[in-house]
Design an enzyme around this catalytic site. Structure first.
Site, short mmCIF file in Angstrom:
data_model
loop_
_atom_site.label_atom_id
_atom_site.label_comp_id
_atom_site.label_asym_id
_atom_site.label_seq_id
_atom_site.Cartn_x
_atom_site.Cartn_y
_atom_site.Cartn_z
N GLU A 105 79.36 -16.52 -33.40
CA GLU A 105 80.36 -17.53 -33.08
C GLU A 105 81.14 -17.26 -31.96
O GLU A 105 82.54 -17.72 -32.24
CB GLU A 105 80.54 -18.25 -34.27
CG GLU A 105 79.55 -19.29 -35.13
CD GLU A 105 80.31 -20.24 -35.87
OE1 GLU A 105 81.30 -20.22 -36.25
OE2 GLU A 105 79.49 -20.53 -36.67
N GLY A 106 81.03 -16.06 -31.10
CA GLY A 106 82.33 -15.60 -30.51
C GLY A 106 82.62 -14.22 -31.39
O GLY A 106 83.41 -14.41 -32.32
#
Length: 821
Positions: A498-499
């Site tokens: 997620e990043g």
């Protein structure tokens, strides 16, 4: 001397007006009154009045202000501010401003924070946690999942489907559970304390994915078809976003969908030719319906005038012709289902687009809006749940395990680790409770979701490292009785997805926060880009002079708070926490001032000065984390016995906040300005030290005995019965604590201090001496068996450790360019 005195009086009047944020006209009148008194009783003369009028008249006469001040500022602003890309605009526009707005205000409203209702479970949600969630925790063996089967068993998969674990977010009208965000968090916390594979498998379908996107953006036909099937587990979803060339930078997606005509079910229709290469897709190997993100193009203008339509999301059934799916990645010995998905020149109809053609090109906005909610729940909750279980397990182990004739938990070095584990677990649970309640109140806190993702996954990494230090060889030797090893191996997974956390800290938290949460910056940007020049000028005038007043206010507030130690600032409670509220009010003003100075000095360059942004983001983040701790303490009744945990969490957080400030000053692009800012904000140096040894000793004591504070810390986690590792550990701790006075009784009667080992032999000796009962002897014998189970580690026949598989070595995939090279 008199001139200096009246100059100071006028400056003080301006400062007071700024501190209390008086309106421009009222502040002008206040300064004019001070000058009038100076003219009557002091040396204020004509030159001073001339300077005052030259400044006051243009500022207060709207027509003059706009013509001679606002318009030139606007022209300059347009020249120096870089143009926002559509993806940046979508990211900034996504979500809502919540407590992050209060933090940027320079004057947080603590009453508003404490008036937020405490997060609670409904009776239905509590029943689910105590029933199906507890049952599935009993069904899994993390060792079997991670070492033998590399998957959940078929029985567990079916149980999850039958009990709608994948449908917590789906509305009841479609057959889902429609649980609150807080309930989802509690479920994932409980599961993560047992198995990361289990919590990930449940978390992903309830986070960013087809179910969430369909409910918000899908057509009625798509919702009616898919949502009931997702609710029953007939369909297993995944979402394919990242690929070899586009991980965190979704804007650079090379995956494409070309609008064209083609044959579908025997008819010629307008559709999409999709070409994509995705990886790291959780649940891909078992998914039956795949959400896909790609860039959509319409070169022939078949659906409109725009040729480059933008990022779009579609939904593809697993059996879509030409889609390659099925292999697996192997993420750090935490083998949740994860793998690549590929397709080359696949034709699908336009109605596969989520939301239909009307939502073409809206994919990035859809994703960031849903991500702002999902990031508040899944990864932070899994991290917090693991932290809570590890805290109780490490405390129990430290009390049971003995070296040098005493529990290792009484050693000061171990106490330091226990305090870090306990304090962080308390903070992490506080953050998840507050943040998921915000989601349940309808917020989509995009900035806060980034804070939660980054800091809670990082804290989990720190916490499991500390726990490994306490456990030593017990944590290192993998086997059925190791409850730490896979968590230690898997910590980087949550940090990466997620990043990556580097991106989240250096670019996202403050990059979005400065734009989204600042009371004036976004208004200025939108006013400057308004095509209606007159309306834009009016909007910019309101924003920019509001901003100037805001900056002046925070300058005076920062100076006042710094030189008074914020002792005169307000606090909602007059107790041991009052100083923390006052400090946070001070740091809020500091953050607002530093933001304005940084943006003024660096302008659009700020977003490229990632380390400056990261440190400003750290200040923002730590104010939020500290706010959550204070909120939790209040929600739980301000119980004095929990104060060691509160003090540790607050002092550690504020120490790190001040560290971020110092590093910012020392590395500010203008060294002179850095020194000046430090003189304004931290003239006397640090206000906070690391948590004291005394506080850490108290937390270590809490974790090593059964008490209400420890129970609250581990609330909701699964401890099961004797067959459960955590349950056995908890029972052994109880037995050890109960055995110690019995053991002491035998030692006293024998007039010898025995080591706390061989308790079954000590039991017989006690019976021979006639100083203990049969029940006490049985307790000592049971405790010895539990003690040995706790300290012993697994060993294996060498043949057991050889992978028994006929799988061939995976082929290395190469691109055409690398093949040519």
């Amino acid at each position: 001397m008199q001139t200096l005195l009246w100059t100071l009086i006028i400056i003080a009047t301006l400062g007071a007006a700024s501190y209390f944020r008086m309106k421009l006209m009222n502040a002008t009148i206040a300064v004019a009154v001070a000058m009038l008194l100076g003219s009557i009783f002091g040396p204020v003369g004509g030159i001073a009045w001339l300077v005052f009028l030259i400044i006051a008249i243009p500022l207060n006469v709207e027509s003059l202000r706009k013509k001679y001040l606002t318009a030139p500022i606007l022209d300059t602003y347009k020249k120096i501010m870089p143009e926002m890309s559509s993806t940046e605009r979508d990211a900034i526009d996504a979500g809502t401003v919540w407590w992050d707005g209060e933090i940027f205000s320079g004057n947080p409203n603590w009453q508003a924070l404490h008036s937020i209702p405490q997060a609670r479970l409904t009776a239905e949600e509590r029943e689910f946690l105590d029933g199906p969630v507890a049952q599935v925790c009993e069904m899994v063996s993390d060792w079997d999942i991670t070492h033998k089967d590399t998957d959940l068993t078929p029985e567990v998969w079916q149980f999850l489907k039958d009990n709608k674990f994948f449908a917590m977010i789906i509305k009841k009208q479609y057959g889902g559970l429609e649980f609150s965000a807080y309930a989802q968090s509690r479920v994932l916390q409980k599961l993560s304390g047992v198995s990361a594979v289990l919590s990930t498998t449940v978390g992903v379908p309830n986070s960013l994915g087809p179910g969430e996107l369909l409910q918000h953006y899908g057509t009625k036909e798509q919702q009616d078809h898919y949502l009931p099937r997702l609710a029953t587990g007939e369909e297993i979803p995944c979402f394919a976003l990242t690929g070899p060339e586009a991980g965190s930078d979704a804007g650079s997606l090379p995956d494409s969908g070309i609008v064209c005509k083609g044959e579908w079910e025997g008819k010629e229709v307008i559709g999409l030719r999709l070409t994509f290469d995705k990886r790291y897709i959780t649940l891909a190997p078992v998914a039956t319906v795949i959400g896909l993100a790609f860039k959509m193009y319409d070169p022939e203008g078949l659906v409109g005038d725009k040729k480059d339509i933008g990022i779009t999301c579609a939904l593809l059934p697993r059996d879509t012709k030409g889609m390659e799916i099925g292999n697996r990645h192997f993420p750090l010995n935490v083998p949740f289902q994860n793998g690549p998905i590929r397709g080359n020149d696949i034709f699908v109809p336009l109605d596969y687009i989520i939301g239909g053609v009307e939502m073409a090109g809206q994919g990035w906005r859809m994703l960031v809006e849903c991500l702002s909610v999902g990031r508040c729940i899944t990864l932070p909750s899994a991290s917090a749940g693991g932290a809570k279980s590890i805290a109780l397990a490490t405390g129990a182990y430290a009390r049971i395990r003995r070296q040098f004739k005493m529990p290792v938990g009484k050693m000061e070095g171990v106490e330091e680790m226990l305090a870090s584990i306990g304090g962080n677990a308390y903070l992490m649970d506080a953050v998840t409770s507050l943040t998921t309640k915000a989601v349940d109140l309808g917020e989509k806190p995009s900035v806060i979701s980034a804070i939660c993702k980054y800091h809670l996954t990082e804290k989990m990494r720190q916490l499991v490292n500390d726990a490994m230090d306490v456990h030593g060889g017990k944590g290192v030797m993998l086997g059925p009785n190791n409850y730490l090893g896979r968590g230690y191996q898997g910590a980087p997974i949550a940090i990466t997805v997620e990043g990556a956390n580097i991106l989240t800290r250096n670019m996202m938290i403050y990059g979005q926060g400065a734009m989204r949460s600042h009371p004036f910056v976004l208004k200025e940007l939108y006013a400057a880009s308004n095509e209606d020049k007159e309306q834009g000028l009016n909007e910019f005038d309101d924003a920019v002079f509001g901003h100037i007043g805001f900056a002046i206010s925070n300058t005076f507030r920062s100076i006042w708070f710094s030189f008074t130690g914020a002792r005169l600032a307000g606090a909602p409670f007059d107790d041991e926490t009052a100083g923390y509220y006052r400090s946070l009010q001070r740091y809020s003003s500091n953050l607002a001032l530093l933001s304005d100075v940084s943006m003024a000095v660096l302008g659009g360059e700020l977003k490229r000065r990632e380390r400056i942004s990261a440190r400003l983001g750290d200040v923002l983040s730590h104010i939020y984390l500290a706010s959550a701790v204070l909120k939790r303490y209040d929600d739980q009744g301000r119980l004095k016995e929990d104060l060691p945990l509160v003090h540790w969490a607050m002092q550690d957080t504020l120490f790190k906040l001040e560290t971020a400030l110092i590093e910012l000053f020392e590395n500010f692009p203008s060294a002179v300005l850095g020194v000046m800012l430090k003189g304004i904000i931290m003239p006397f140096g640090r206000s906070y030290r690391r948590p004291s040894d005394k506080v850490e000793h108290k937390i270590a004591a809490i974790l090593q005995s059964h008490n209400p504070s420890r129970t609250r810390l581990g609330e909701g986690q699964h401890f099961g019965g004797q067959d459960c590792l955590m349950g056995d550990l908890e029972q052994t701790l109880k037995d050890v604590l109960a055995s110690e006075p019995v053991f002491d009784k035998v030692c006293k009667a024998a007039k010898e201090r025995y080591p706390f080992t061989g308790l079954d032999v000590i039991a017989q000796k006690g019976l021979e001496l006639g100083v203990i009962t049969e029940q006490e002897a049985e307790l000592l014998t049971r405790t010895e068996a539990g003690r040995l189970r706790t300290i012993n580690v697994d060993d294996f026949d060498p043949k057991e450790l050889i992978a028994n598989t006929q799988a061939t070595k995976p082929k290395r995939r190469t691109t055409k360019s690398s093949e040519a090279a």
